[in-house]
Design an enzyme around this catalytic site. Structure first.
Site, PDB file in Angstrom:
ATOM      1  NE  ARG A  86     -19.974  19.908   4.159  1.00  0.00           N
ATOM      2  CZ  ARG A  86     -20.569  18.848   4.678  1.00  0.00           C
ATOM      3  NH1 ARG A  86     -21.459  18.170   3.975  1.00  0.00           N
ATOM      4  NH2 ARG A  86     -20.289  18.454   5.906  1.00  0.00           N
ATOM      5  CE1 TYR A  90     -23.509  17.298  12.149  1.00  0.00           C
ATOM      6  CE2 TYR A  90     -24.885  15.341  11.898  1.00  0.00           C
ATOM      7  CZ  TYR A  90     -24.702  16.639  12.366  1.00  0.00           C
ATOM      8  OH  TYR A  90     -25.725  17.266  13.043  1.00  0.00           O
ATOM      9  CE1 TYR A  92     -11.531  17.278  13.426  1.00  0.00           C
ATOM     10  CE2 TYR A  92     -10.168  16.260  11.727  1.00  0.00           C
ATOM     11  CZ  TYR A  92     -10.287  17.015  12.885  1.00  0.00           C
ATOM     12  OH  TYR A  92      -9.159  17.515  13.495  1.00  0.00           O
ATOM     13  CG  HIS A  93     -13.369  20.397   7.398  1.00  0.00           C
ATOM     14  ND1 HIS A  93     -13.045  19.531   6.381  1.00  0.00           N
ATOM     15  CD2 HIS A  93     -14.546  20.972   7.030  1.00  0.00           C
ATOM     16  CE1 HIS A  93     -13.969  19.583   5.435  1.00  0.00           C
ATOM     17  NE2 HIS A  93     -14.895  20.449   5.811  1.00  0.00           N
ATOM     18  CB  ALA A 166     -15.057  14.239   2.454  1.00  0.00           C
ATOM     19  CG  LEU A 167     -15.594  15.480  -3.581  1.00  0.00           C
ATOM     20  CD1 LEU A 167     -14.854  14.197  -3.276  1.00  0.00           C
ATOM     21  CD2 LEU A 167     -15.969  15.525  -5.063  1.00  0.00           C
ATOM     22  N   GLY A 168     -18.222  17.892  -0.932  1.00  0.00           N
ATOM     23  CA  GLY A 168     -19.509  18.500  -0.640  1.00  0.00           C
ATOM     24  C   GLY A 168     -19.575  19.830  -1.359  1.00  0.00           C
ATOM     25  CB  CYS A 197     -20.029  10.763   4.504  1.00  0.00           C
ATOM     26  SG  CYS A 197     -18.764  11.992   4.157  1.00  0.00           S
TER      27      CYS A 197
END
Length: 238
Positions: A86, A90, A92-93, A166-168, A197
């Site tokens: 993507r 960087y 985090y999830h 966040a978006l990617g 990010c």
């Protein structure tokens, strides 16, 4: 600065079949999620499956996008680290964070990547607005942000801000995958292992951190409603 020059309904195509809407049970491993996205995207691109939004939670992990800088991975041994195709840096999830993997055929909607990202941001903003949280987009930062006027101002004198979503994304044959994440109630200390990010001047927040003790199911309902406003109808899928 807010971007206000885009029509966020440009991706709603009423001649498309409803987008399948799936919610995963339990935590989904990242490699398993990517494999399933790859499978679904291939079928959508070949006309063998309808579009899909897949909601998941992951175990704690870091992902590095195509622009990730190794210096932003502060604690590489803290959680598993996954390189991913993507866009972005960087992130985090983990548990308490809603990840929405969005697989749409932009050939049938609109082949405009910038506008598509803005439309995903709009989905998040509308979701937050339904819970009386003002989310904002920034011209120089992808994602959705909330102002924190109760905190000291930044070095440049502007109001402090935290990132809440966040978006990617990635495209293959104009079918999108990856997507967005909204912090509902993750362990915010887990973000300290990276520079989220690649932006160090701002913090990270969540709905619970903002004083909203919401349940994931409630966020999912509001997210689905906002998605349908921007992209059109959905149908529940197993």
């Amino acid at each position: 600065m807010q971007r206000t020059d885009l029509d966020h309904n440009m991706f709603a195509k009423h001649d498309c079949p409803p987008v399948r809407w799936r919610v995963a049970d339990g935590l989904v491993g990242y490699a398993d999620a990517v494999a399933e996205m790859e499978r679904q995207v291939a079928m959508i691109a070949d006309g063998e499956a309808d579009e899909l939004v897949w909601l998941v939670e992951h175990p704690p992990l870091y992902t590095g996008g195509t622009s990730a800088d190794s210096k932003d991975l502060i604690e590489p041994d803290r959680f598993p680290v996954h390189a991913t195709g993507r866009g972005g840096e960087y992130t985090y999830h983990g548990p308490g964070q809603r990840v929405a993997y969005v697989m749409l055929d932009l050939k049938r909607r609109r082949q405009d990547v910038r506008a598509y990202v803005a439309a995903l941001e709009e989905v998040v903003i509308r979701t937050l607005d339904s819970m009386n949280v003002t989310g904002e987009r920034r011209e120089d930062r992808v994602g959705v942000w909330v102002r924190r006027p109760e905190r000291p101002v930044l070095l440049d004198g502007t109001v402090a801000e935290d990132k809440i979503a966040a978006l990617g994304i990635r495209l293959r044959k104009w079918v999108s995958f990856h997507g967005l994440s909204i912090n509902v109630d993750p362990d915010l200390s887990h973000f300290t292992g990276i520079v989220p990010c690649g932006i160090s001047a701002y913090g990270v927040t969540s709905l619970v951190d903002l004083g909203l003790p919401v349940m994931m199911a409630d966020v999912d309902m509001r997210l689905r409603e906002a998605f349908e406003e921007v992209f059109g109808p959905t149908t529940s899928a197993p």
